[in-house]
Write a protein that holds these residues in place. Structure first.
Motif, PDB file in Angstrom:
ATOM      1  N   ASP A   1     -45.892  11.123 -63.151  1.00  0.00           N
ATOM      2  CA  ASP A   1     -45.414  10.379 -64.299  1.00  0.00           C
ATOM      3  C   ASP A   1     -43.744  10.595 -64.757  1.00  0.00           C
ATOM      4  O   ASP A   1     -43.486  11.544 -65.180  1.00  0.00           O
ATOM      5  CB  ASP A   1     -46.335  10.956 -65.555  1.00  0.00           C
ATOM      6  N   ALA A   2     -43.121  10.054 -64.052  1.00  0.00           N
ATOM      7  CA  ALA A   2     -41.694  10.295 -64.039  1.00  0.00           C
ATOM      8  C   ALA A   2     -41.258   9.701 -65.568  1.00  0.00           C
ATOM      9  O   ALA A   2     -40.418  10.453 -65.984  1.00  0.00           O
ATOM     10  CB  ALA A   2     -41.063   8.848 -62.910  1.00  0.00           C
ATOM     11  N   PRO A   3     -41.846   8.649 -66.250  1.00  0.00           N
ATOM     12  CA  PRO A   3     -41.218   8.485 -67.297  1.00  0.00           C
ATOM     13  C   PRO A   3     -41.692   9.610 -68.448  1.00  0.00           C
ATOM     14  O   PRO A   3     -40.542   9.686 -69.344  1.00  0.00           O
ATOM     15  CB  PRO A   3     -41.899   7.027 -67.800  1.00  0.00           C
ATOM     16  N   GLY A   4     -42.815   9.897 -68.357  1.00  0.00           N
ATOM     17  CA  GLY A   4     -43.162  11.108 -69.296  1.00  0.00           C
ATOM     18  C   GLY A   4     -42.249  12.365 -69.081  1.00  0.00           C
ATOM     19  O   GLY A   4     -41.991  13.123 -69.942  1.00  0.00           O
ATOM     20  N   TYR A   5     -42.047  12.692 -67.836  1.00  0.00           N
ATOM     21  CA  TYR A   5     -40.953  13.803 -67.513  1.00  0.00           C
ATOM     22  C   TYR A   5     -39.820  13.627 -67.828  1.00  0.00           C
ATOM     23  O   TYR A   5     -39.299  14.553 -68.901  1.00  0.00           O
ATOM     24  CB  TYR A   5     -41.138  14.065 -66.196  1.00  0.00           C
TER      25      TYR A   5
ATOM     26  N   ASN B   1     -40.169   8.051 -55.871  1.00  0.00           N
ATOM     27  CA  ASN B   1     -41.030   7.507 -57.120  1.00  0.00           C
ATOM     28  C   ASN B   1     -40.330   6.368 -57.587  1.00  0.00           C
ATOM     29  O   ASN B   1     -39.247   6.775 -57.993  1.00  0.00           O
ATOM     30  CB  ASN B   1     -41.255   8.790 -58.058  1.00  0.00           C
ATOM     31  N   ASP B   2     -41.128   5.441 -57.951  1.00  0.00           N
ATOM     32  CA  ASP B   2     -40.407   3.996 -58.439  1.00  0.00           C
ATOM     33  C   ASP B   2     -41.073   3.708 -59.670  1.00  0.00           C
ATOM     34  O   ASP B   2     -40.917   2.455 -60.120  1.00  0.00           O
ATOM     35  CB  ASP B   2     -40.636   3.058 -57.275  1.00  0.00           C
ATOM     36  N   MET B   3     -41.768   4.500 -60.424  1.00  0.00           N
ATOM     37  CA  MET B   3     -42.119   4.236 -61.990  1.00  0.00           C
ATOM     38  C   MET B   3     -41.026   3.923 -62.486  1.00  0.00           C
ATOM     39  O   MET B   3     -39.916   4.509 -62.687  1.00  0.00           O
ATOM     40  CB  MET B   3     -42.894   5.651 -62.476  1.00  0.00           C
ATOM     41  N   ALA B   4     -41.048   3.025 -63.564  1.00  0.00           N
ATOM     42  CA  ALA B   4     -40.128   2.210 -64.354  1.00  0.00           C
ATOM     43  C   ALA B   4     -39.621   3.265 -65.541  1.00  0.00           C
ATOM     44  O   ALA B   4     -40.658   3.793 -66.118  1.00  0.00           O
ATOM     45  CB  ALA B   4     -40.274   1.026 -65.004  1.00  0.00           C
TER      46      ALA B   4
END
Length: 386
Positions: A312-316, A339-342
């Motif tokens: 969870d890149a956005p959460g971090y 990681n390519d999460m927006a």
């Protein structure tokens, strides 16, 4: 394999989302300070596979590891088996054959209820550290459902220690333990932690002696102290000695947890950063911890972030973004994509963490540097800088 799991010393079984490794290492160090022999099983390893299996507190020898692996493979005889199952079975055999432990400490790999470590019967204690959202592809999105999976390590024959939790998770675990008739000790009911001070029925303990960085480690230390003083201490009051416990906390070492690697990084890579921090945290709670620590450094840090593709890149990043001067995303391990999460944090993406370090050194050589996001990335970095 003739059930090696049924022949082990009393068990200390640790589950949770955050703090499992740190809490386990503290428990082990405090028991060793009491003169106890501890076999332990951790995952994953950072630099060498041998770190996963500790015999009497030390990584298993090459000779014993090869013998245990060969025994497991022969007994498995080519049947389907996962890597973690194979590793766990190997550890159990190694403990039976080569250990002389007073306690066996097992760190859950993922979840708890269905984890390969959750097959060991008999006495001991169960410990649940802080629960948050992680591995949702296996455990689901619901935080109480995740809590149920962690609670799956609880056993009627073992006291349960419940570390600090968010209120709904704490209440959920309390009610399950009461309903199941377990002996349990819970943060907020049986022990307290306020900043660096721990309190239980045996008295107070100063947790600030730990050298592990971050105020969240006081929380992990409180859970570890409760495990020993309240869980194991039911049958052995000698384990409640505050001076011995504090000596164990002071001797606890656990790499890649807000670890200061400034000297090694600058020497090995020829950099000039005033501060270099290495951390393997990779979920939203870890982002919150990192943000608190970056704030203590004065903010304006450069970050090289190597999250696995499904993390969870956005959460971090939601927590650390206010303290960032520069963000570079890199693969978490060899062969993985970035990681390519927006998310909305300006960033660059590079193919290798060392390339990113060189770029930060060129553009911002006097900026504090944070290397973070994965145990696998941390292992690569530690192997490189020695």
């Amino acid at each position: 394999m003739d059930h090696p799991e049924a022949k082990l010393a009393p068990l200390i079984h640790v589950a949770g989302t955050n703090g499992k490794g740190s809490t386990s290492s503290m428990i082990r160090a405090m028991l060793e300070e009491h003169g106890r022999n501890i076999d332990a099983y951790h995952s994953p390893h950072l630099v060498r596979f041998h770190e996963r299996i500790l015999i009497n507190g030390r990584p298993i020898s090459e000779q014993h590891l090869v013998a245990a692996l060969e025994h497991m493979l022969a007994r498995n005889d080519g049947a389907p088996i996962t890597f973690f199952e194979a590793t766990t079975a190997t550890a159990f055999h190694a403990f039976e054959q080569f250990g002389t432990a007073d306690h066996v400490l097992l760190e859950v790999g993922l979840g708890g209820r269905l984890d390969a470590t959750n097959i060991v019967p008999g006495p001991g204690i169960s410990v649940i550290t802080r629960i948050s959202r992680d591995h949702m592809e296996y455990l689901g999105e619901d935080i109480l459902g995740i809590a149920d999976e962690k609670y799956g390590i609880a056993r009627p024959e073992r006291p349960l220690i419940i570390g600090p939790q968010r209120p709904d998770v704490a209440e959920h675990l309390y009610q399950k333990a009461k309903s199941d008739g377990l002996t349990f000790f819970a943060h907020g009911r049986d022990f307290e932690q306020a900043d660096h001070m721990y309190h239980d029925a045996h008295g107070a303990l100063d947790l600030s002696v730990t050298h592990l960085a971050g105020t969240h480690q006081w929380e992990n230390a409180a859970t570890a102290c409760a495990a020993i003083r309240l869980g194991l201490g039911i049958h052995d009051l000698n384990l409640c000695n505050p001076a011995i416990l504090q000596a164990g906390l002071a001797n606890t070492h656990w790499p890649a947890r807000l670890q200061d690697i400034t000297k090694s990084c600058n020497e090995k890579l020829g950099t000039t950063f005033p501060h270099v921090l290495l951390d393997c945290g990779h979920n939203e709670d870890a982002g919150r911890v990192m943000a608190n620590h970056m704030n203590s450094l004065g903010g304006n840090c450069a970050m090289i972030l190597g999250l696995q593709p499904h993390k969870d890149a956005p959460g971090y990043l939601a927590h650390v973004a206010p303290y960032l001067d520069q963000l570079i995303q890199v693969p978490a391990d060899v062969g993985l994509p970035v990681n390519d999460m927006a998310h909305h944090v300006p960033n660059r993406k590079l193919a290798h963490w060392e390339e990113a370090v060189r770029l930060v050194q060129k553009e911002k050589p006097q900026t504090p540097l944070v290397l973070c996001g994965s145990l696998y990335l941390s292992g690569l970095i530690l192997k490189r800088i020695g």
